[in-house]
Write a protein that holds these residues in place. Sequence first.
Motif, PDB file in Angstrom:
ATOM      1  N   GLN A 132      25.418  12.089  26.729  1.00  0.00           N
ATOM      2  CA  GLN A 132      26.571  11.488  27.406  1.00  0.00           C
ATOM      3  C   GLN A 132      27.856  12.230  27.035  1.00  0.00           C
ATOM      4  O   GLN A 132      28.725  12.472  27.882  1.00  0.00           O
ATOM      5  CB  GLN A 132      26.709  10.003  27.034  1.00  0.00           C
ATOM      6  CG  GLN A 132      25.564   9.121  27.483  1.00  0.00           C
ATOM      7  CD  GLN A 132      25.267   9.232  28.957  1.00  0.00           C
ATOM      8  OE1 GLN A 132      26.116   8.906  29.797  1.00  0.00           O
ATOM      9  NE2 GLN A 132      24.075   9.695  29.289  1.00  0.00           N
ATOM     10  N   ALA A 137      19.660  11.059  30.936  1.00  0.00           N
ATOM     11  CA  ALA A 137      21.075  10.994  30.579  1.00  0.00           C
ATOM     12  C   ALA A 137      21.943  10.955  31.842  1.00  0.00           C
ATOM     13  O   ALA A 137      22.951  10.231  31.899  1.00  0.00           O
ATOM     14  CB  ALA A 137      21.464  12.193  29.721  1.00  0.00           C
ATOM     15  N   MET A 177      25.105   5.772  16.308  1.00  0.00           N
ATOM     16  CA  MET A 177      23.749   5.677  16.852  1.00  0.00           C
ATOM     17  C   MET A 177      22.774   5.158  15.805  1.00  0.00           C
ATOM     18  O   MET A 177      21.941   4.285  16.075  1.00  0.00           O
ATOM     19  CB  MET A 177      23.290   7.049  17.356  1.00  0.00           C
ATOM     20  CG  MET A 177      24.056   7.568  18.556  1.00  0.00           C
ATOM     21  SD  MET A 177      23.615   9.296  18.926  1.00  0.00           S
ATOM     22  CE  MET A 177      25.011   9.784  19.962  1.00  0.00           C
ATOM     23  N   TRP A 211      24.382   1.150  24.941  1.00  0.00           N
ATOM     24  CA  TRP A 211      25.415   2.183  24.989  1.00  0.00           C
ATOM     25  C   TRP A 211      26.775   1.666  24.536  1.00  0.00           C
ATOM     26  O   TRP A 211      27.476   2.311  23.747  1.00  0.00           O
ATOM     27  CB  TRP A 211      25.528   2.775  26.391  1.00  0.00           C
ATOM     28  CG  TRP A 211      26.770   3.599  26.569  1.00  0.00           C
ATOM     29  CD1 TRP A 211      27.881   3.287  27.287  1.00  0.00           C
ATOM     30  CD2 TRP A 211      27.047   4.871  25.952  1.00  0.00           C
ATOM     31  NE1 TRP A 211      28.837   4.265  27.183  1.00  0.00           N
ATOM     32  CE2 TRP A 211      28.344   5.262  26.369  1.00  0.00           C
ATOM     33  CE3 TRP A 211      26.331   5.711  25.103  1.00  0.00           C
ATOM     34  CZ2 TRP A 211      28.930   6.453  25.959  1.00  0.00           C
ATOM     35  CZ3 TRP A 211      26.914   6.904  24.701  1.00  0.00           C
ATOM     36  CH2 TRP A 211      28.201   7.271  25.123  1.00  0.00           C
ATOM     37  N   TYR A 212      27.171   0.500  24.999  1.00  0.00           N
ATOM     38  CA  TYR A 212      28.510  -0.001  24.650  1.00  0.00           C
ATOM     39  C   TYR A 212      28.615  -0.468  23.200  1.00  0.00           C
ATOM     40  O   TYR A 212      29.670  -0.290  22.581  1.00  0.00           O
ATOM     41  CB  TYR A 212      28.950  -1.074  25.652  1.00  0.00           C
ATOM     42  CG  TYR A 212      29.249  -0.443  26.995  1.00  0.00           C
ATOM     43  CD1 TYR A 212      30.388   0.352  27.165  1.00  0.00           C
ATOM     44  CD2 TYR A 212      28.374  -0.572  28.061  1.00  0.00           C
ATOM     45  CE1 TYR A 212      30.651   0.980  28.370  1.00  0.00           C
ATOM     46  CE2 TYR A 212      28.632   0.052  29.270  1.00  0.00           C
ATOM     47  CZ  TYR A 212      29.768   0.834  29.417  1.00  0.00           C
ATOM     48  OH  TYR A 212      30.020   1.477  30.612  1.00  0.00           O
ATOM     49  N   TRP A 230      21.977   9.391  24.436  1.00  0.00           N
ATOM     50  CA  TRP A 230      23.356   9.086  24.009  1.00  0.00           C
ATOM     51  C   TRP A 230      24.149  10.360  23.733  1.00  0.00           C
ATOM     52  O   TRP A 230      25.305  10.481  24.151  1.00  0.00           O
ATOM     53  CB  TRP A 230      23.318   8.210  22.760  1.00  0.00           C
ATOM     54  CG  TRP A 230      22.909   6.792  23.007  1.00  0.00           C
ATOM     55  CD1 TRP A 230      23.068   6.085  24.163  1.00  0.00           C
ATOM     56  CD2 TRP A 230      22.267   5.909  22.083  1.00  0.00           C
ATOM     57  NE1 TRP A 230      22.564   4.817  24.009  1.00  0.00           N
ATOM     58  CE2 TRP A 230      22.074   4.676  22.750  1.00  0.00           C
ATOM     59  CE3 TRP A 230      21.845   6.036  20.763  1.00  0.00           C
ATOM     60  CZ2 TRP A 230      21.474   3.575  22.132  1.00  0.00           C
ATOM     61  CZ3 TRP A 230      21.245   4.951  20.144  1.00  0.00           C
ATOM     62  CH2 TRP A 230      21.065   3.728  20.820  1.00  0.00           C
ATOM     63  N   ARG A 261      26.983   4.177  34.248  1.00  0.00           N
ATOM     64  CA  ARG A 261      28.308   4.016  33.637  1.00  0.00           C
ATOM     65  C   ARG A 261      29.410   4.170  34.680  1.00  0.00           C
ATOM     66  O   ARG A 261      30.442   3.494  34.617  1.00  0.00           O
ATOM     67  CB  ARG A 261      28.496   5.042  32.522  1.00  0.00           C
ATOM     68  CG  ARG A 261      27.629   4.818  31.295  1.00  0.00           C
ATOM     69  CD  ARG A 261      27.820   5.958  30.295  1.00  0.00           C
ATOM     70  NE  ARG A 261      29.211   6.065  29.901  1.00  0.00           N
ATOM     71  CZ  ARG A 261      29.778   7.169  29.414  1.00  0.00           C
ATOM     72  NH1 ARG A 261      29.059   8.283  29.291  1.00  0.00           N
ATOM     73  NH2 ARG A 261      31.042   7.177  29.072  1.00  0.00           N
ATOM     74  N   TYR A 275      30.013   9.294  16.678  1.00  0.00           N
ATOM     75  CA  TYR A 275      28.961   8.818  17.576  1.00  0.00           C
ATOM     76  C   TYR A 275      27.585   8.952  16.935  1.00  0.00           C
ATOM     77  O   TYR A 275      26.739   8.061  17.069  1.00  0.00           O
ATOM     78  CB  TYR A 275      29.002   9.571  18.905  1.00  0.00           C
ATOM     79  CG  TYR A 275      29.798   8.842  19.966  1.00  0.00           C
ATOM     80  CD1 TYR A 275      29.179   7.941  20.830  1.00  0.00           C
ATOM     81  CD2 TYR A 275      31.169   9.029  20.083  1.00  0.00           C
ATOM     82  CE1 TYR A 275      29.910   7.251  21.791  1.00  0.00           C
ATOM     83  CE2 TYR A 275      31.910   8.353  21.044  1.00  0.00           C
ATOM     84  CZ  TYR A 275      31.267   7.464  21.899  1.00  0.00           C
ATOM     85  OH  TYR A 275      31.997   6.775  22.842  1.00  0.00           O
ATOM     86  N   ALA A 319      18.598   2.647  25.601  1.00  0.00           N
ATOM     87  CA  ALA A 319      19.772   3.520  25.570  1.00  0.00           C
ATOM     88  C   ALA A 319      20.868   2.962  26.464  1.00  0.00           C
ATOM     89  O   ALA A 319      22.059   3.007  26.112  1.00  0.00           O
ATOM     90  CB  ALA A 319      19.396   4.930  26.018  1.00  0.00           C
ATOM     91  N   ALA A 320      20.486   2.415  27.615  1.00  0.00           N
ATOM     92  CA  ALA A 320      21.469   1.896  28.562  1.00  0.00           C
ATOM     93  C   ALA A 320      22.130   0.609  28.065  1.00  0.00           C
ATOM     94  O   ALA A 320      23.359   0.493  28.051  1.00  0.00           O
ATOM     95  CB  ALA A 320      20.813   1.657  29.920  1.00  0.00           C
ATOM     96  N   LEU A 325      21.899   7.473  33.281  1.00  0.00           N
ATOM     97  CA  LEU A 325      22.772   6.578  32.531  1.00  0.00           C
ATOM     98  C   LEU A 325      24.235   6.818  32.892  1.00  0.00           C
ATOM     99  O   LEU A 325      25.015   5.877  33.026  1.00  0.00           O
ATOM    100  CB  LEU A 325      22.567   6.748  31.024  1.00  0.00           C
ATOM    101  CG  LEU A 325      23.484   5.899  30.123  1.00  0.00           C
ATOM    102  CD1 LEU A 325      23.416   4.420  30.479  1.00  0.00           C
ATOM    103  CD2 LEU A 325      23.133   6.112  28.653  1.00  0.00           C
ATOM    104  N   LYS A 348      29.236   2.812  21.558  1.00  0.00           N
ATOM    105  CA  LYS A 348      30.594   3.273  21.822  1.00  0.00           C
ATOM    106  C   LYS A 348      31.620   2.536  20.952  1.00  0.00           C
ATOM    107  O   LYS A 348      32.509   3.151  20.361  1.00  0.00           O
ATOM    108  CB  LYS A 348      30.930   3.070  23.303  1.00  0.00           C
ATOM    109  CG  LYS A 348      32.248   3.680  23.762  1.00  0.00           C
ATOM    110  CD  LYS A 348      32.407   3.526  25.262  1.00  0.00           C
ATOM    111  CE  LYS A 348      33.664   4.247  25.755  1.00  0.00           C
ATOM    112  NZ  LYS A 348      34.901   3.732  25.143  1.00  0.00           N
TER     113      LYS A 348
END
Length: 353
Positions: A264, A287, A236, A210-211, A261, A294, A232, A206-207, A290, A214
Motif C-alpha cells: 500500500q 494489494a 503491522m 488496514w485502518y 500492507w 480504500r 508501519y 489485510a483489508a 485493497l 494505519k
Amino acid sequence: MFGRDVIEVATFRGHHSESNDKVSKSNAEGRLLRDNVYGEIDEDAERRDFTINALYYDISDYSIRSYGGGINDLNARTIKLIGDPDTRYREDPVRMLRAVRFATKLDMQIDAVTADPIKALAPLLADIPAARMYEEVLKLFFAGKAEANYNMMQRFGLFAPLFPQVGALIEESPKGHAAKMLQVVMRNTDIRVSEDKTVTPAFFFAAILWYPVKQRADDIAIESGLTHYDAYVAAMGDVLEKQCLTISLPRRFSTPARDIWQLQLRLERGQGTRAFKLLEHPKFRAAYDLLLLRGEVEMGNIAKIAEWWKAFVEADETDRSDIAKSIKGSNSRNRNAPQRKRRRKPAAKPAEE
C-alpha cells in the motif's frame, strides 16, 4: 466404509451434570472444557444446541425422529435453542455465532427467547480458543453470507469480541473509514463467492485490519519518531499480535497480509515508471484490490491514486507507457506520508565595508 463412501458416526452423549469430574468439566462461566459422557438417543437430543439440529434419521424404518419440535421449527423457519438459552450459551459461547450463521444461511429467524441473552453474553467469545475462532470466521465470512452475518453480528454485539481493534475504531467513529471498509469488504467477498472466484483469509484480514494498522502506525510515529515506513512495519506486528489473541491467523496468511500492507505504501508513491516494477510483485493484485477498496472508502487523494492505478492496470502496453510518462515526478511522492522539514539557510551577512 461402504465401498468408496464414508459415513461418519457419532456416539450418543448423556447429561454432563450427572457425571463426575473425570469425564466432564466446566469452567467458572459454565463453558464445557471436557465432555465425554455417553448416553441414549433421548439424552443426546436434549444436548443438541438447536431444535432443528435435534433430528435423527432411523435407518430401520427410514423415518426422521424430531425432538423438541424440530420439524415444526424447521417449517416455521425459526432458530430455537433447546433448554435455557443463558445456560446453553455459557456452556459453549460459539452457539451464539452458530445461531447467526444458521439464520442467514437458511433464511430463518432467531426465536426471541433464544436471541434475548446474546448481547449480554457476547463478551464470553473472548475466552474461546483462538484456533477454534479462526474456523468459525471462515464459516461466517467465506460462504456467501458475509455481509448479512456481519450486520447481524453487529446488532448482537458479536463482532467486537472477535475483532477488538476494528470494533474499537467503529465504536469511536460509527461512520468512519473502518466502518465503511467493513461493509465494502463483506459485500465484495459475497460477490466473489457468488461469481465462484477465490477468496483468501490473507486479503480479508489485510483489508479489515488496514485502518487499525494505519492508526497504530500514526501513534508509533508520534511516540517514537520512527520514519513513516518503519512505523508501519512496527504497527503491522503489533496489530497481528493482538488479533491473534482472539483469532489465530496461520502464518501462511499473516505473511501475505503483511506484503499487502507494505505494498500500500509503495502503491501510494509508485505512480510513473516505477509502476512497471510493482506489477511484477507476486502480491500486486491483492494489494491493488485493497487500494481500490480504500479509494471507495476514503475518497480524496487515495481515490485519485486508485483511479490512476486502475487506468494503468487496464491499459495495454503502449497506453501504459504513455500513462506512466504523463505522471510528473512530484506527483509520485506519497502525499499522505509526513514530509521532512527542510531547514532554511540563514541569510548571508553583508560584508563589512
